[in-house]
Design a protein around this motif. Structure first.
Motif, PDB file in Angstrom:
ATOM      1  N   GLU A 394       0.846  -1.192   0.000  1.00  0.00           N
ATOM      2  CA  GLU A 394       0.000   0.000   0.000  1.00  0.00           C
ATOM      3  C   GLU A 394       0.887   1.249   0.000  1.00  0.00           C
ATOM      4  OE1 GLU A 394      -3.271   0.302  -0.080  1.00  0.00           O
ATOM      5  OE2 GLU A 394      -3.972  -1.738   0.317  1.00  0.00           O
ATOM      6  N   ALA A 395       0.860   1.980  -1.097  1.00  0.00           N
ATOM      7  CA  ALA A 395       1.650   3.207  -1.170  1.00  0.00           C
ATOM      8  C   ALA A 395       0.859   4.347  -0.530  1.00  0.00           C
ATOM      9  CB  ALA A 395       1.963   3.539  -2.622  1.00  0.00           C
ATOM     10  N   ASN A 396       1.514   5.074   0.361  1.00  0.00           N
ATOM     11  CA  ASN A 396       0.868   6.192   1.062  1.00  0.00           C
ATOM     12  C   ASN A 396      -0.492   5.800   1.645  1.00  0.00           C
ATOM     13  OD1 ASN A 396       2.987   7.987   0.223  1.00  0.00           O
ATOM     14  ND2 ASN A 396       2.013   8.031  -1.805  1.00  0.00           N
ATOM     15  N   PRO A 397      -0.516   4.808   2.529  1.00  0.00           N
ATOM     16  CA  PRO A 397      -1.799   4.314   3.059  1.00  0.00           C
ATOM     17  C   PRO A 397      -2.565   5.385   3.833  1.00  0.00           C
ATOM     18  CG  PRO A 397       0.036   3.494   4.369  1.00  0.00           C
ATOM     19  CD  PRO A 397       0.639   4.147   3.169  1.00  0.00           C
ATOM     20  N   THR A 398      -3.841   5.502   3.505  1.00  0.00           N
ATOM     21  CA  THR A 398      -4.706   6.492   4.147  1.00  0.00           C
ATOM     22  C   THR A 398      -5.792   5.784   4.948  1.00  0.00           C
ATOM     23  OG1 THR A 398      -4.326   8.082   2.371  1.00  0.00           O
ATOM     24  CG2 THR A 398      -6.275   8.425   3.753  1.00  0.00           C
ATOM     25  N   LEU A 399      -5.991   6.239   6.173  1.00  0.00           N
ATOM     26  CA  LEU A 399      -6.976   5.630   7.063  1.00  0.00           C
ATOM     27  C   LEU A 399      -8.056   6.648   7.422  1.00  0.00           C
ATOM     28  CD1 LEU A 399      -4.528   3.923   9.619  1.00  0.00           C
ATOM     29  CD2 LEU A 399      -5.636   2.844   7.636  1.00  0.00           C
ATOM     30  N   GLU A 400      -9.301   6.278   7.215  1.00  0.00           N
ATOM     31  CA  GLU A 400     -10.405   7.068   7.766  1.00  0.00           C
ATOM     32  C   GLU A 400     -10.623   6.574   9.189  1.00  0.00           C
ATOM     33  OE1 GLU A 400     -14.212   8.518   5.658  1.00  0.00           O
ATOM     34  OE2 GLU A 400     -14.859   6.756   6.798  1.00  0.00           O
ATOM     35  N   PHE A 401     -10.390   7.439  10.148  1.00  0.00           N
ATOM     36  CA  PHE A 401     -10.398   7.067  11.565  1.00  0.00           C
ATOM     37  C   PHE A 401     -11.630   7.701  12.215  1.00  0.00           C
ATOM     38  CE2 PHE A 401      -7.276   6.718  15.430  1.00  0.00           C
ATOM     39  CZ  PHE A 401      -8.293   6.148  16.199  1.00  0.00           C
ATOM     40  N   MET A 422      -3.520   8.691  19.263  1.00  0.00           N
ATOM     41  CA  MET A 422      -3.392   7.605  18.289  1.00  0.00           C
ATOM     42  C   MET A 422      -3.108   8.136  16.889  1.00  0.00           C
ATOM     43  SD  MET A 422      -6.453   5.122  19.592  1.00  0.00           S
ATOM     44  CE  MET A 422      -6.436   4.385  21.230  1.00  0.00           C
ATOM     45  N   LYS A 423      -3.701   9.245  16.551  1.00  0.00           N
ATOM     46  CA  LYS A 423      -3.443   9.864  15.243  1.00  0.00           C
ATOM     47  C   LYS A 423      -1.964  10.185  15.106  1.00  0.00           C
ATOM     48  CE  LYS A 423      -4.803  13.955  12.488  1.00  0.00           C
ATOM     49  NZ  LYS A 423      -3.551  14.730  12.524  1.00  0.00           N
ATOM     50  N   ALA A 424      -1.375  10.770  16.148  1.00  0.00           N
ATOM     51  CA  ALA A 424       0.054  11.099  16.115  1.00  0.00           C
ATOM     52  C   ALA A 424       0.901   9.838  15.949  1.00  0.00           C
ATOM     53  CB  ALA A 424       0.450  11.845  17.385  1.00  0.00           C
ATOM     54  N   ASP A 425       0.499   8.761  16.645  1.00  0.00           N
ATOM     55  CA  ASP A 425       1.227   7.488  16.519  1.00  0.00           C
ATOM     56  C   ASP A 425       1.170   6.958  15.094  1.00  0.00           C
ATOM     57  OD1 ASP A 425       1.869   7.488  19.206  1.00  0.00           O
ATOM     58  OD2 ASP A 425       0.232   6.153  19.784  1.00  0.00           O
ATOM     59  N   LEU A 426      -0.019   6.971  14.500  1.00  0.00           N
ATOM     60  CA  LEU A 426      -0.196   6.434  13.155  1.00  0.00           C
ATOM     61  C   LEU A 426       0.567   7.264  12.119  1.00  0.00           C
ATOM     62  CD1 LEU A 426      -3.996   5.618  13.439  1.00  0.00           C
ATOM     63  CD2 LEU A 426      -2.156   3.940  13.202  1.00  0.00           C
ATOM     64  N   GLU A 427       0.529   8.574  12.281  1.00  0.00           N
ATOM     65  CA  GLU A 427       1.254   9.438  11.340  1.00  0.00           C
ATOM     66  C   GLU A 427       2.760   9.246  11.462  1.00  0.00           C
ATOM     67  OE1 GLU A 427      -2.013  13.068  10.845  1.00  0.00           O
ATOM     68  OE2 GLU A 427      -0.425  13.238  12.350  1.00  0.00           O
ATOM     69  N   ALA A 428       3.235   9.015  12.669  1.00  0.00           N
ATOM     70  CA  ALA A 428       4.669   8.776  12.855  1.00  0.00           C
ATOM     71  C   ALA A 428       5.120   7.509  12.141  1.00  0.00           C
ATOM     72  CB  ALA A 428       4.997   8.680  14.345  1.00  0.00           C
ATOM     73  N   ALA A 429       4.189   6.549  11.989  1.00  0.00           N
ATOM     74  CA  ALA A 429       4.527   5.291  11.326  1.00  0.00           C
ATOM     75  C   ALA A 429       4.385   5.375   9.808  1.00  0.00           C
ATOM     76  CB  ALA A 429       3.640   4.170  11.853  1.00  0.00           C
ATOM     77  N   GLY A 430       3.774   6.455   9.302  1.00  0.00           N
ATOM     78  CA  GLY A 430       3.659   6.624   7.861  1.00  0.00           C
ATOM     79  C   GLY A 430       2.248   6.597   7.311  1.00  0.00           C
ATOM     80  N   PHE A 431       1.259   6.541   8.171  1.00  0.00           N
ATOM     81  CA  PHE A 431      -0.125   6.583   7.717  1.00  0.00           C
ATOM     82  C   PHE A 431      -0.597   8.027   7.569  1.00  0.00           C
ATOM     83  CE2 PHE A 431      -0.151   2.381   9.832  1.00  0.00           C
ATOM     84  CZ  PHE A 431      -0.732   1.608   8.833  1.00  0.00           C
ATOM     85  N   LYS A 432      -1.477   8.261   6.602  1.00  0.00           N
ATOM     86  CA  LYS A 432      -2.225   9.506   6.554  1.00  0.00           C
ATOM     87  C   LYS A 432      -3.569   9.234   7.229  1.00  0.00           C
ATOM     88  CE  LYS A 432      -4.314  12.963   3.520  1.00  0.00           C
ATOM     89  NZ  LYS A 432      -4.602  13.374   2.115  1.00  0.00           N
ATOM     90  N   VAL A 433      -3.981  10.117   8.126  1.00  0.00           N
ATOM     91  CA  VAL A 433      -5.189   9.894   8.908  1.00  0.00           C
ATOM     92  C   VAL A 433      -6.226  10.969   8.585  1.00  0.00           C
ATOM     93  CG1 VAL A 433      -6.168   9.755  11.232  1.00  0.00           C
ATOM     94  CG2 VAL A 433      -3.896   8.794  10.773  1.00  0.00           C
TER      95      VAL A 433
END
Length: 557
Positions: A394-401, A422-433
Motif C-alpha cells: 500500500e503506497a501512502n496508506p490512508t486511514l479514515e479514523f 493515536m493519530k500522532a502514533d499512526l502518522e509517525a509510522a507513515g499513515f495519513k489519517v
C-alpha cells in the motif's frame, strides 16, 4: 446538545463541604403545597445525568448503555444478574430447569404479574416476544438494528442475508400460564447468562402491536423507527413506567405503584443528557443532579473533597480499535498488523486513564475465566510498523479514523483525547489519517455497526460473566461491524459455546484468543475501572459490574 441540568426550585438547600445537597423538595421533589417533609421524602425525584440520550427504548433494538440504563427500569427479563455480581438470578422466572442435552430450558414464572398497560404477564406473552424476535424481517434482521438477537441467536425464521446462519432458537411453548419451555436447535452453555441481557426483556404483546414496534424504515446505518413503541409507549413489567421524553432535555419515568415485587422508593426518575464528564461533575456539585456515571478519573479527588460519594466498579471492560474489512485497505493483514504496532497503548493508558487502568492485550478482561496471554503480541514499534507498511504493497496508506462525540465511557473517558494520541502514533509510522467524528447516538453507533468506519474507536463493558459475551459477541459469526469471514475462528467459538464441560470450554477460548491475535481484526488497548458519583443523600445504589443497575432500591435521605 449539552444541558446544564435542572434548575433549583423550592426553598431548602444545605451546603455540605463544597457540594450542594438539596432536599427532595428542592431538587426534583414531588411535594404538593402543604405537604410535610416526610411526604416529600416519599415522593422523591432522582435526577441522573447521562452522557447522551438513549438510542431507542425498545430493548430488542438497542445495544448501548445509555438505552439499557433506562429500559432496565421499565422492562424485566426472565432471569437477571445477581446484585453486585455476574451470576444468574431469578427475575420474571422464579426458577428454571435445563434438560440433559442442554437444548431445552423450562422456566416457572411468577404469578400475578401485569404489564404497565394492565395486560397479564404469562407464558403466552413470553413466547410472543421470542416469536417476535425470531420473525424479524427486513432491516430488523440487520445486526446494526437487532444486535443482541443476531449475536446470541444468530438467525431468523427466514434469513434475508447469507451472512446469517441457522438460528439457535428452536421454539417456545407455553405449557401452562406459568410455565415456558424454550427450545434450542443445538446446545448452548452461555444462553442462560445471555438471557439476562436487557435486549431480551419481555414487553407487552398488545403494546408492541398497538404502537407498531416493528415498523422500521431508513437504512441499516440510520434506521428510522416510525412506530411509537420505542419512543413514546415502551410498556414492560418493571418498577418504573415511562412518562415522557424530550430528546436533548430530559427523559422521565414514574413509579409503577402496581409493581408485582418490592415497589420503588423513588416516585420519579429524570435522566438529563450532559455530554461532558466535567459538566456532569459540576452539575452534581451544584446540586442540579443527584448522580452520574463515567466520572473522569482526573476529577475523582476533587469530587471526594467536595463530599461526593465516589463509587468504583471493578473493570469488566476493554477499549479497542476495530477494523472494518468492508474496506479494501483493512483486508490487508500487513496493514492491520502495522496499526497494531504503531499505537503506543501504554502512553494512551498513562495519559488518559486513571488509577487501576491497564493495557489490554486481549478482547476480554483479564479477570474473566479462560483469560490467557499465550498468543502473538504487537508491542509498540514505529520501525516494525513502517516495515509492515512497506511489505503491504500500500503506497501512502490512508486511514479514515472514526471516533465518537457526546459520550464518555470507562474504556474511553475522553474519545477525542485518545484519537489525538493515536493519530500522532499512526502518522509517525507513515499513515495519513482522515478524522471522522459523529455523535454517539444514533449516528456513531449505527455507522460503526454497519461496518462503514474502516478504523473505529469502541469498547465493550461485559453484559454477563462468560467469555462468549466478549469473544462470541464479536467474532463467533459474520458481523457487519467487522465484515470478515474467518471459519476457524467462527468454529472454535461455536464449539466453545456448545461445550458443557467448563475445563474444555476454557481450552477452546484460549485457542480462540490465539487465532484472533494472529488474524488481527482490531487492537484492544485499555481496560479500566469505571467510577460513578452520587450526592451524599443518595442511598441504596448498588452498581452492577455489567451495568445492570436497577434504581428501584435508591432512596434520597
Amino acid at each position: 446538545m449539552r444541558r446544564d441540568g435542572m434548575p433549583l426550585r423550592g426553598t431548602l438547600a444545605v451546603i455540605v463541604g463544597a457540594v450542594l445537597i438539596i432536599s427532595t423538595a428542592a431538587c426534583g421533589g414531588d411535594a404538593e403545597p402543604g405537604a410535610t417533609a416526610t411526604d416529600a421524602a416519599k415522593g422523591s425525584t432522582f435526577i441522573f445525568a447521562s452522557s447522551a440520550d438513549p438510542s431507542i427504548l425498545d430493548p430488542a433494538y438497542h445495544s448501548d448503555g445509555e438505552s439499557s440504563r433506562v429500559t432496565n427500569q421499565i422492562f424485566e427479563t426472565l432471569v437477571t444478574t445477581e446484585k453486585g455480581g455476574t451470576g444468574v438470578a431469578p427475575s420474571l422466572a422464579e426458577s428454571w430447569e435445563v434438560s440433559e442435552d442442554a437444548k431445552t430450558y423450562t422456566f416457572k414464572l411468577h404469578q400475578g404479574v401485569k404489564f404497565h398497560d394492565g395486560e397479564a404477564f404469562n407464558a403466552a406473552a413470553v413466547c410472543a416476544n421470542f416469536e417476535r424476535w425470531y420473525n424479524f424481517t427486513g432491516l430488523s434482521q440487520s445486526d446494526s438494528v437487532s444486535y443482541y438477537w443476531v449475536t446470541v441467536f444468530r438467525g431468523f425464521a427466514k434469513n434475508e442475508s447469507d451472512t446469517l446462519g441457522k438460528s439457535l432458537y428452536g421454539g417456545c411453548a407455553a405449557k401452562d400460564d406459568n410455565t415456558v419451555e424454550l427450545k434450542l436447535t443445538e446446545p448452548s452453555a452461555a444462553v442462560l447468562s445471555a438471557l439476562t441481557l436487557s435486549s431480551f426483556a419481555i414487553a407487552s404483546p398488545k403494546a408492541l402491536k398497538d404502537y407498531k414496534a416493528d415498523e422500521v424504515g431508513g437504512t441499516a446505518e440510520s434506521p428510522l423507527f416510525t412506530g411509537t413503541f420505542g419512543t413514546e409507549h415502551p410498556v414492560g413489567t418493571g418498577p418504573f413506567k415511562f412518562s415522557s421524553w424530550t430528546r436533548g432535555d430530559k427523559l422521565e419515568l414514574v413509579r409503577n405503584d402496581d409493581y408485582w415485587g418490592e415497589k420503588a422508593k423513588l416516585s420519579k426518575i429524570i435522566y438529563r443528557p450532559i455530554e461532558k464528564a466535567a459538566d456532569r461533575a459540576q452539575a452534581l456539585r451544584a446540586g442540579s443532579v443527584h448522580a452520574f456515571d463515567y466520572a473522569d478519573p482526573a476529577d475523582l479527588e476533587s469530587l471526594r473533597s467536595a463530599g461526593v460519594q465516589v463509587i468504583e466498579r471493578a473493570p469488566f471492560n476493554m477499549g479497542y480499535l476495530g477494523f472494518s474489512q468492508k474496506t479494501k485497505i483493512m483486508q490487508n493483514q500487513k496493514i492491520r498488523q502495522a496499526i497494531a504496532h504503531a499505537i503506543n497503548r501504554e502512553n494512551v493508558v498513562k495519559t488518559k486513564y486513571g488509577a487501576g487502568a491497564k493495557v489490554a492485550n486481549a478482547f476480554m478482561p483479564d479477570s474473566l475465566w479462560s483469560y490467557t496471554e499465550d498468543f502473538a503480541k504487537y508491542d509498540y514499534s514505529v520501525d516494525k510498523a513502517k516495515q509492515l507498511i512497506a511489505e503491504s504493497g500500500e503506497a501512502n496508506p490512508t486511514l479514515e479514523f472514526c471516533y465518537p462525540s457526546g459520550v464518555s465511557r470507562a474504556y474511553m473517558v475522553d474519545p477525542a483525547g485518545n484519537f489525538q494520541l493515536m493519530k500522532a502514533d499512526l502518522e509517525a509510522a507513515g499513515f495519513k489519517v482522515n478524522p471522522k467524528t459523529s455523535p454517539w447516538s444514533p449516528d456513531y453507533l449505527n455507522t460503526t455497526q454497519a461496518g462503514d468506519c474502516p478504523l473505529f474507536m469502541l469498547g465493550w463493558n461485559g453484559d454477563f460473566g462468560d467469555p462468549d459475551n466478549f469473544l462470541g459477541t464479536f467474532f463467533q459469526s459474520f458481523s457487519s461491524q467487522w465484515s470478515f469471514k474467518n471459519e476457524p475462528i467462527f468454529k472454535v467459538l461455536n464449539d466453545a459455546e456448545q461445550e458443557p464441560d467448563q475445563a474444555k470450554r476454557e481450552e477452546l477460548y484460549k485457542q480462540a484468543n490465539a487465532l484472533i491475535a494472529e488474524f488481527v481484526p482490531g487492537v484492544p488497548y485499555a481496560q479500566s475501572p469505571s467510577f460513578s458519583a452520587a450526592a451524599k443523600n443518595v442511598q441504596g445504589w448498588e452498581p452492577s459490574p455489567v451495568l445492570n443497575d436497577v434504581f428501584a432500591t435508591i432512596s434520597l435521605s
